[in-house]
Design a protein around this motif. Sequence first.
Motif, PDB file in Angstrom:
ATOM      1  N   SER A  86       0.852  -1.199   0.000  1.00 51.52           N
ATOM      2  CA  SER A  86       0.000   0.000   0.000  1.00 51.52           C
ATOM      3  C   SER A  86       0.883   1.244   0.000  1.00 51.52           C
ATOM      4  O   SER A  86       0.937   1.995   0.965  1.00 51.52           O
ATOM      5  N   LEU A 138      -8.976  11.668  -2.922  1.00 51.61           N
ATOM      6  CA  LEU A 138      -8.327  10.952  -1.845  1.00 51.61           C
ATOM      7  C   LEU A 138      -8.062   9.519  -2.286  1.00 51.61           C
ATOM      8  O   LEU A 138      -8.998   8.794  -2.634  1.00 51.61           O
ATOM      9  N   ALA A 139      -6.793   9.109  -2.291  1.00 53.16           N
ATOM     10  CA  ALA A 139      -6.429   7.725  -2.595  1.00 53.16           C
ATOM     11  C   ALA A 139      -6.274   6.981  -1.281  1.00 53.16           C
ATOM     12  O   ALA A 139      -5.679   7.499  -0.333  1.00 53.16           O
ATOM     13  N   TRP A 140      -6.831   5.756  -1.222  1.00 51.12           N
ATOM     14  CA  TRP A 140      -6.767   4.957  -0.012  1.00 51.12           C
ATOM     15  C   TRP A 140      -6.822   3.483  -0.369  1.00 51.12           C
ATOM     16  O   TRP A 140      -7.242   3.108  -1.460  1.00 51.12           O
ATOM     17  N   SER A 141      -6.360   2.668   0.560  1.00 52.92           N
ATOM     18  CA  SER A 141      -6.260   1.240   0.307  1.00 52.92           C
ATOM     19  C   SER A 141      -7.262   0.477   1.155  1.00 52.92           C
ATOM     20  O   SER A 141      -7.516   0.843   2.298  1.00 52.92           O
ATOM     21  N   THR A 142      -7.828  -0.574   0.585  1.00 50.23           N
ATOM     22  CA  THR A 142      -8.749  -1.435   1.314  1.00 50.23           C
ATOM     23  C   THR A 142      -8.119  -2.809   1.489  1.00 50.23           C
ATOM     24  O   THR A 142      -7.305  -3.240   0.680  1.00 50.23           O
ATOM     25  N   SER A 150      -6.241   0.443   6.318  1.00 48.61           N
ATOM     26  CA  SER A 150      -4.892   0.880   6.015  1.00 48.61           C
ATOM     27  C   SER A 150      -4.776   2.367   6.307  1.00 48.61           C
ATOM     28  O   SER A 150      -5.612   3.153   5.876  1.00 48.61           O
ATOM     29  N   TYR A 152      -2.564   4.215   5.067  1.00 48.86           N
ATOM     30  CA  TYR A 152      -1.940   4.855   3.919  1.00 48.86           C
ATOM     31  C   TYR A 152      -2.982   5.588   3.092  1.00 48.86           C
ATOM     32  O   TYR A 152      -4.025   5.042   2.755  1.00 48.86           O
ATOM     33  N   ASN A 153      -2.678   6.843   2.756  1.00 52.86           N
ATOM     34  CA  ASN A 153      -3.580   7.630   1.928  1.00 52.86           C
ATOM     35  C   ASN A 153      -2.794   8.757   1.282  1.00 52.86           C
ATOM     36  O   ASN A 153      -1.678   9.058   1.684  1.00 52.86           O
ATOM     37  N   ILE A 155      -3.646  12.692  -0.901  1.00 51.82           N
ATOM     38  CA  ILE A 155      -4.712  13.657  -1.185  1.00 51.82           C
ATOM     39  C   ILE A 155      -4.203  14.721  -2.155  1.00 51.82           C
ATOM     40  O   ILE A 155      -3.017  15.061  -2.163  1.00 51.82           O
TER      41      ILE A 155
END
Length: 163
Positions: A86, A138-142, A150, A152-153, A155
């Motif tokens: 991630s 906003l990027a984010w992990s599932t 997670s 981790y992100n 923006i």
Amino acid sequence: MIQFRKISRGVVTALVLGTTLAAPVVAAADGVRVGSVSTTFRLLGRNDQIAVDRYDDPKVSGVSCYLSHAETGGVKGSLGLATDPSRFSLACRATGKIVPPADLPDSEIVFGLSTSFFLKELRVSRLYDRDKHVLIYLAWSTKAMTTGGSPYNAITAIPLDAP
């Protein structure tokens, strides 16, 4: 005494498919691979790399997002069985006249990218700050079937009333 019951493959398959189908729907936006850079040499299979993909917002014309993300190589990565870490970065820019629709929601998942064979995904959500007239991506992990999310992100923001 603890008793264990054997679960058939059909039940496991139904559970996995049910979990997959119950996940939020991600808009069908195909990314365009802009390029990649090898980071780790692998003797067998492809090298580990950082890939850069472009995604155009399907509802807001004139916005393109550039997403860099790590891709695991080796034998598992070449076969699509590896779980990518991630680690990612996001930059969205106005690439034309920005025309948001009148009914643009305040929050929406815009696109996603599978990062493992088993239910892990990198997602990008669009948030709309109506007070300041700004689009925030906003990027984010599932991770499916884990107790924690997670942290981790990434923006980025695009003002709609840019001078």
